[in-house]
Design an enzyme around this catalytic site. Structure first.
Site, PDB file in Angstrom:
ATOM      1  N   TYR A 115       0.864  -1.178   0.000  1.00  0.00           N
ATOM      2  CA  TYR A 115       0.000   0.000   0.000  1.00  0.00           C
ATOM      3  C   TYR A 115       0.903   1.231   0.000  1.00  0.00           C
ATOM      4  O   TYR A 115       1.918   1.252   0.711  1.00  0.00           O
ATOM      5  CB  TYR A 115      -0.789   0.062   1.305  1.00  0.00           C
ATOM      6  CG  TYR A 115      -2.147  -0.561   1.377  1.00  0.00           C
ATOM      7  CD1 TYR A 115      -3.025  -0.580   0.310  1.00  0.00           C
ATOM      8  CD2 TYR A 115      -2.585  -1.091   2.594  1.00  0.00           C
ATOM      9  CE1 TYR A 115      -4.298  -1.120   0.450  1.00  0.00           C
ATOM     10  CE2 TYR A 115      -3.854  -1.637   2.733  1.00  0.00           C
ATOM     11  CZ  TYR A 115      -4.700  -1.646   1.659  1.00  0.00           C
ATOM     12  OH  TYR A 115      -5.953  -2.179   1.816  1.00  0.00           O
ATOM     13  N   ASN A 173      -7.444   2.568   3.279  1.00  0.00           N
ATOM     14  CA  ASN A 173      -7.927   2.075   4.582  1.00  0.00           C
ATOM     15  C   ASN A 173      -6.749   1.718   5.500  1.00  0.00           C
ATOM     16  O   ASN A 173      -6.265   2.588   6.192  1.00  0.00           O
ATOM     17  CB  ASN A 173      -8.910   0.914   4.418  1.00  0.00           C
ATOM     18  CG  ASN A 173      -9.760   0.770   5.680  1.00  0.00           C
ATOM     19  OD1 ASN A 173      -9.290   0.976   6.776  1.00  0.00           O
ATOM     20  ND2 ASN A 173     -11.019   0.455   5.545  1.00  0.00           N
ATOM     21  N   GLU A 202      -6.285   0.658   8.346  1.00  0.00           N
ATOM     22  CA  GLU A 202      -6.321   1.120   9.754  1.00  0.00           C
ATOM     23  C   GLU A 202      -5.418   2.341   9.946  1.00  0.00           C
ATOM     24  O   GLU A 202      -4.736   2.477  10.956  1.00  0.00           O
ATOM     25  CB  GLU A 202      -5.929  -0.003  10.722  1.00  0.00           C
ATOM     26  CG  GLU A 202      -7.011  -0.998  10.959  1.00  0.00           C
ATOM     27  CD  GLU A 202      -7.204  -1.925   9.770  1.00  0.00           C
ATOM     28  OE1 GLU A 202      -8.286  -1.853   9.155  1.00  0.00           O
ATOM     29  OE2 GLU A 202      -6.301  -2.685   9.446  1.00  0.00           O
ATOM     30  N   ASN A 258      -9.586   0.840  -3.254  1.00  0.00           N
ATOM     31  CA  ASN A 258      -9.534  -0.321  -2.372  1.00  0.00           C
ATOM     32  C   ASN A 258     -10.888  -0.555  -1.723  1.00  0.00           C
ATOM     33  O   ASN A 258     -11.493   0.375  -1.213  1.00  0.00           O
ATOM     34  CB  ASN A 258      -8.501  -0.099  -1.263  1.00  0.00           C
ATOM     35  CG  ASN A 258      -8.334  -1.303  -0.375  1.00  0.00           C
ATOM     36  OD1 ASN A 258      -8.155  -2.412  -0.878  1.00  0.00           O
ATOM     37  ND2 ASN A 258      -8.405  -1.114   0.920  1.00  0.00           N
ATOM     38  N   GLU A 259     -11.325  -1.814  -1.725  1.00  0.00           N
ATOM     39  CA  GLU A 259     -12.537  -2.178  -0.963  1.00  0.00           C
ATOM     40  C   GLU A 259     -13.645  -1.145  -1.151  1.00  0.00           C
ATOM     41  O   GLU A 259     -14.249  -0.680  -0.185  1.00  0.00           O
ATOM     42  CB  GLU A 259     -12.184  -2.320   0.523  1.00  0.00           C
ATOM     43  CG  GLU A 259     -11.240  -3.460   0.796  1.00  0.00           C
ATOM     44  CD  GLU A 259     -10.691  -3.490   2.222  1.00  0.00           C
ATOM     45  OE1 GLU A 259     -10.542  -2.414   2.818  1.00  0.00           O
ATOM     46  OE2 GLU A 259     -10.404  -4.577   2.724  1.00  0.00           O
ATOM     47  N   GLU A 279      -6.758  -9.639  -0.508  1.00  0.00           N
ATOM     48  CA  GLU A 279      -6.460  -9.648   0.920  1.00  0.00           C
ATOM     49  C   GLU A 279      -7.157 -10.862   1.491  1.00  0.00           C
ATOM     50  O   GLU A 279      -8.379 -10.966   1.440  1.00  0.00           O
ATOM     51  CB  GLU A 279      -7.017  -8.402   1.625  1.00  0.00           C
ATOM     52  CG  GLU A 279      -6.284  -7.128   1.299  1.00  0.00           C
ATOM     53  CD  GLU A 279      -6.860  -5.919   2.039  1.00  0.00           C
ATOM     54  OE1 GLU A 279      -7.483  -6.098   3.104  1.00  0.00           O
ATOM     55  OE2 GLU A 279      -6.682  -4.807   1.526  1.00  0.00           O
ATOM     56  N   TYR A 335      -0.442  -7.632  14.365  1.00  0.00           N
ATOM     57  CA  TYR A 335      -1.515  -8.270  13.604  1.00  0.00           C
ATOM     58  C   TYR A 335      -1.595  -9.773  13.841  1.00  0.00           C
ATOM     59  O   TYR A 335      -2.394 -10.470  13.226  1.00  0.00           O
ATOM     60  CB  TYR A 335      -1.309  -7.986  12.098  1.00  0.00           C
ATOM     61  CG  TYR A 335      -2.607  -7.789  11.331  1.00  0.00           C
ATOM     62  CD1 TYR A 335      -3.257  -6.562  11.322  1.00  0.00           C
ATOM     63  CD2 TYR A 335      -3.179  -8.847  10.633  1.00  0.00           C
ATOM     64  CE1 TYR A 335      -4.452  -6.387  10.630  1.00  0.00           C
ATOM     65  CE2 TYR A 335      -4.376  -8.675   9.935  1.00  0.00           C
ATOM     66  CZ  TYR A 335      -4.994  -7.446   9.943  1.00  0.00           C
ATOM     67  OH  TYR A 335      -6.166  -7.276   9.261  1.00  0.00           O
TER      68      TYR A 335
END
Ligand SMILES: *[C@@H]1O[C@H](CO)[C@@H](O)[C@H](O)[C@H]1NC(C)=O
Ligand SMILES: *[C@@H]1O[C@H](CO)[C@@H](O)[C@H](O)[C@H]1NC(C)=O
Length: 985
Positions: free
Chosen positions: A100, A144, A146, A203-204, A293, A359
């Site tokens: 990203y 995104n 996070e 994205n998404e 993903e 993660y």
């Protein structure tokens, strides 16, 4: 990466959306069996170096399973370590990495872009190219991840028009970013000899979608010279941009089946997706099936259970069950999010998550291996070396326990090879279940196993292979899973495995009756009808079986128990040859010069090794040192890698000399705020409604990160009884209020966003004179834009600030000033960048920086024994000596009970390496990456403590390595960054 709350609405959306997808031709088997058809449309301006068909992508004509992992350079602010981590990807047999790119990380202000130092993305491309990983670029503009604003720069919050939509204002801003980043991405494409093979659009994007926006992105990428295929990452199989306007070249989706609640890690969902193949046939059958993903771990919120629990939820068993289900469904492009999570240092995370972004991923935050990493290697090496798996069609196998065990049959369209992917129907089943499968092979039809048991013992899944030509051998079937196989010259070798104690059968074709089998007593062999069958129990280690006489070349079968299999590495020495080595913690590289092989890697203890090499290699080095190898039976060499205990030194912080200074003069009514920004806006582009004027949203005044200060002045009167405030900020935010220098209270936003301060007349309020309210707001970043509804524009500040008791109140009863980081969008420290520092007095005055003269400060000791009100700063220096040839990733850990509410910011050499919330947790240990921390010299440590309660006492802090490895970690330079002197100029 997706948002927690959205999942329910997604599953509801599936049914609705799939039914309206235009259903293309049901696939035609004949066409599909004619594999090799290059479906790349060469008239569309794309390169033909990357092509694809229904099965896989092909890079320079070579068909491959793209086994990719997500890596974020901005979550490891030490570029020297990027090579270290990507070498680990490669060592685990990943052939791809997904990057990203984070717009806000590069752009503190509209029109300003920075790709230097820790922002030098070229170094990330170089590292991927050096280790030989294909790169998927994902530059958003929305990502995104996070992140603060989901990756948007904070200055975009002042945009009037909606983001992720086709409109002139957003188009212009989007183009500004893409012009800046495309230069790097385009220059690193495969057409330029670089590693980039695919490029993602946004994205998404599943809610409030806008095809014109997507078309605009596509055109912009093309205009900027991006000629690799475009991809899109749908939120599940929702059909967004699968076809038609806005669709990419290779559509795919994401999936997080275990969700994000790590507090109950063993509670997996009952089912996993089993309808992807049908969906794929309906939506994009001419493209390979891709998950851009797939869950590789989970993020954890403030106050959450912590990353060890997330690892437990998404562990190696999860990798077995869910990833193998992906392969059974037909996935041949898989990107595991995250494979290395890293650190959301400074202000880069969105409010949901804290500093560590470990993660629970395969590679931990400090770069250590996990069992899941080794499991991923077992799978990746199989997928790269058992080639018929790449071109399969589904068939329905027959088995005797089909109510309990789901078996997907996959038949290669080019050879007779078939695969059987066995898993429990109930993914989370802990049961031990037996089963048999009926197989049809060119050597006859059998029910396997023929003389032993095939089981799934709890959370396991297996890929069994039949009718498979490898090297000079022909496998009839194996009830053990294959890791890899290799031609070593005089003989072939194959490595197979299953859990310890489970039965196994391995059957190959042999000629004549003079086949010799050399093995210990645990293996029996029997030849009938030209088929040699080995029957065994999987050992706790690895059992060699040597077969000679009956096959063209001898065959070494290495039968491994699972734990032992995890430590086998099949390291390539060239395109066609892998060498096998068992034992080391990590094998990074292998290269051959004449008759000697040179390995590089890491060990965590003295390690016995077994090595299987091509005939012409007779000696070995490990990290440059000669290793004494002994040639054992069957071409297996043995030796020992000696671990030498290093002399690692670091300062004991309890013994260190600390300095202390109070750090919240802003609470004092006499404090001079004449240089502060006057808050005088009457309108805002924020999505947060406000009740009173002026607008008290810091972002509207150019302050976006960390602690914010607001100071309000009003003239007293006998009417005024108090005031009423409502703060607005993200999860885990807090605010503290003072009136005329007196502490009024500290509030966590979740429970007390609003507080009315009453009955102050005659006590704290000076009815005759001027009164000053001082407000400190501890912010935790901005929201993201998952739903494409501009939620990232939620304010950080106060929606309501009004006096109480005033009968005839004007809407503007208090005069306000606002303060944040020094310089606002014109950063005082562009090297560390827009997310490093906030608006604390000490931050604005460089107290966190190396070289700040703290000699006038009071001496202090930590743990602190005095109660300190407001903001307190502590400084010390510490020494570290980690000798060359070792990797001992370092951390700082807080030890305190959670009864006082205080927050801290940890500065190491001026870098904001973590936000700590003593009252919330769960994070207490903070990673200090090499390059930020000087591992052979002196370092500056500064800790700012923000008491939410009236006073706080900082607990103990200690330095501590996570582990000590004798390591081939590449050299890591100290990141160059300015000290206090530079700020004075
Ligand atoms: C709102 O957005 C418009 C257009 O981007 C801009 O000109 C204006 O200054 C913004 N208003 C505020 C209060 O930020
Ligand atoms: C303070 O404001 C809130 C609304 O934000 C309101 O509910 C509350 O009643 C007010 N308190 C007083 C004492 O006026």
């Amino acid at each position: 990466m997706l948002l927690k709350g959205a999942l329910t609405s997604i599953s509801l959306a599936i049914a609705a959306v799939t039914s309206v997808i235009a259903v293309p031709i049901r696939q035609n088997l004949a066409r599909r069996q004619n594999e090799g058809g290059n479906s790349t449309d060469l008239t569309n301006g794309l390169t033909d170096l990357v092509s694809w068909d229904t099965y896989t992508v092909k890079v320079q004509g070579e068909r491959l399973f793209l086994f990719s992992g997500e890596f974020h350079y901005y979550r490891l602010p030490s570029p020297g370590l990027w090579l270290d981590i990507l070498q680990k990807f490669k060592a685990l047999d990943y052939n791809g990495v997904s990057f990203y790119f984070f717009w806000g990380y590069h752009s503190p202000k509209k029109g300003v872009y920075d790709f230097e130092g820790i922002r030098d993305v070229q170094k990330a491309f170089d590292a991927a190219a050096e280790v030989g990983l294909h790169v998927i670029t994902r530059a958003g503009p929305y990502i995104n991840s996070e992140l603060d604003c989901g990756g948007f720069p904070s200055w975009l919050m002042d945009m009037h028009s909606p983001a992720r939509k086709y409109n002139p204002e957003n188009n212009a801003n989007t183009e500004e970013w893409l012009t800046a980043i495309d230069k790097y991405m385009a220059a690193n494409q495969i057409t330029e000899g670089g590693p980039v093979i695919m490029n993602q659009l946004d994205n998404e994007f599943s809610f409030n979608t806008d095809p014109h926006y997507m078309e605009h992105l596509k055109q912009k990428f093309l205009d900027d010279g991006m000629v690799v295929p475009t991809i899109f990452n749908d939120v599940g199989t929702n059909g967004n941009f699968a076809r038609g306007e806005g669709a990419p070249d290779i559509y795919g989706w994401d999936r997080y089946p275990a969700g994000f609640d790590c507090s109950n890690p063993l509670a997996w969902p009952n089912n996993r997706s089993t309808d992807w193949r049908d969906y794929h046939e309906r939506t994009n059958d001419e493209q390979p099936m891709a998950v851009y993903e797939f869950q590789g771990g989970a993020f954890d919120p403030w106050g959450g259970p912590g990353y060890p629990e997330c690892y437990k939820m998404v562990n190696e068993q999860y990798a077995k069950v869910y990833y193998k289900n992906n392969y059974a469904q037909g996935i041949r492009i898989q990107n595991l999010y995250m494979t290395y999570g890293g650190t959301s240092w400074g202000g880069i995370p969105k409010p949901t998550v804290y500093t560590s972004y470990d993660y629970g991923a395969a590679i931990t935050e400090p770069g250590l291996m996990t069992t899941k990493a080794y499991e991923n290697k077992l799978q990746a090496t199989f997928l790269h070396t058992v080639k018929p798996f790449l071109t399969t069609e589904r068939f329905e196998p027959e088995s005797d326990n089909s109510d309990i065990i789901l078996i997907d049959g996959l038949a290669d369209v080019n050879t007779p090879t078939k695969f059987y992917v066995a898993q429990h129907w109930l993914s989370k089943s802990e049961d031990l279940d037996e089963f048999h499968i009926k197989i049809e092979t060119t050597d006859g039809n059998f029910e396997i196993p023929r003389s032993s048991k095939l089981v799934l013992n709890g959370r396991d899944a297996k890929i069994l292979t039949t009718d498979f030509d490898f090297n000079s051998q022909h496998l009839v079937y194996s009830t053990s899973e294959i890791f890899t196989h290799q031609d070593m010259g005089s003989h072939d070798v194959i490595v197979v495995y299953a859990y310890e104690e489970e039965d196994g059968e391995f059957a190959i074709k042999v000629n004549g009756d003079d086949t010799q089998v050399e093995a210990d007593d645990s293996v029996t062999s029997e030849t009938a009808d030209g088929i040699l069958q080995l029957t065994y129990k999987h050992p706790s280690g690895t059992t060699p079986v040597y077969i000679s006489g009956g096959t063209e070349k001898d065959l070494l079968v290495l039968i491994a128990g699972y734990r032992s299999a995890l430590r086998w590495w099949a390291t390539p020495i060239n395109k066609d040859t892998r060498v096998l080595i068992h034992g080391p913690y990590l094998v990074r590289t292998a290269s051959v010069s004449e008759s000697s092989i040179a390995f590089t890697g890491d060990i965590d203890e003295t390690t016995a090794i077994q090595v299987v090499l091509p005939d012409d290699i007779t000696s070995m080095t490990w990290n440059g040192e000669q290793v004494q190898l002994e040639q054992g039976e069957h071409g297996i060499w043995t030796g020992t890698l000696e671990f030498t205990e290093p002399d690692i030194q670091y300062t004991d912080l309890q013994e260190a000399t600390w300095k202390y200074s109070p750090g919240s003069p802003e609470a004092d009514p006499e404090f001079d705020d004449s240089e502060w920004v006057t808050a005088d806006h009457l309108s805002t582009n924020s999505t947060t409604p406000h009740d009173t004027w002026p607008i008290l949203y810091a972002d509207d005044y150019g302050f976006h990160t960390g602690v914010l200060w607001f100071r309000g002045t009003f003239n007293g009167s006998s009417e005024i009884t108090g005031f009423n405030l409502t703060a607005h900020s993200g999860d885990a935010s807090a605010w503290v209020a003072w009136l005329n220098g007196e502490y009024l209270g500290g509030f966590d936003i979740e429970n007390n966003a609003n507080h009315a301060f009453t009955d102050l007349n005659g006590t704290l309020i000076d009815a005759e004179g001027e009164n000053v309210i001082s407000l400190l707001l501890w912010t935790t970043g901005h929201e993201d834009d998952f739903n494409a509804d501009d939620d990232y524009k939620q304010a950080r500040g106060f929606t309501q600030a009004e006096l109480l008791g005033v009968s005839n109140q004007t809407i503007w009863s208090i005069d306000w000033k606002v303060q944040g980081n020094l310089g606002g969008e014109d950063l005082a420290d562009p090297v560390r960048g827009p997310y490093n520092e906030g608006g604390l007095y000490g931050e604005r005055n460089g107290w966190h920086l190396p070289g700040f003269p703290d000699n006038e400060w009071e001496d202090a000791s930590i743990p602190e024994s005095n109660s300190r009100t407001g903001v307190s700063w502590y400084r010390t220096s510490f020494e570290v000596n980690i000798p060359d040839g070792y990797d001992a990733p370092l951390s700082l850990r807080y030890i305190d009970d959670s009864k006082t509410r205080y927050r801290t910011i940890l500065y190491v050499n001026g870098w904001n390496m973590g936000r700590y919330a003593n009252d919330l947790g769960p994070q207490t240990q903070y990673y200090l990456p090499k390059g930020i921390v000087n591992t052979q010299g002196e370092n500056t440590l500064a800790i700012a403590v923000i008491a939410i309660d009236e006073a706080a006492q900082l607990g103990q802090v200690i330095l501590e390595p996570y582990d000590v490895l004798q390591s081939a970690i590449p050299p890591v330079e100290l990141v160059e960054s300015p000290g206090y002197d530079a700020r004075q100029q």
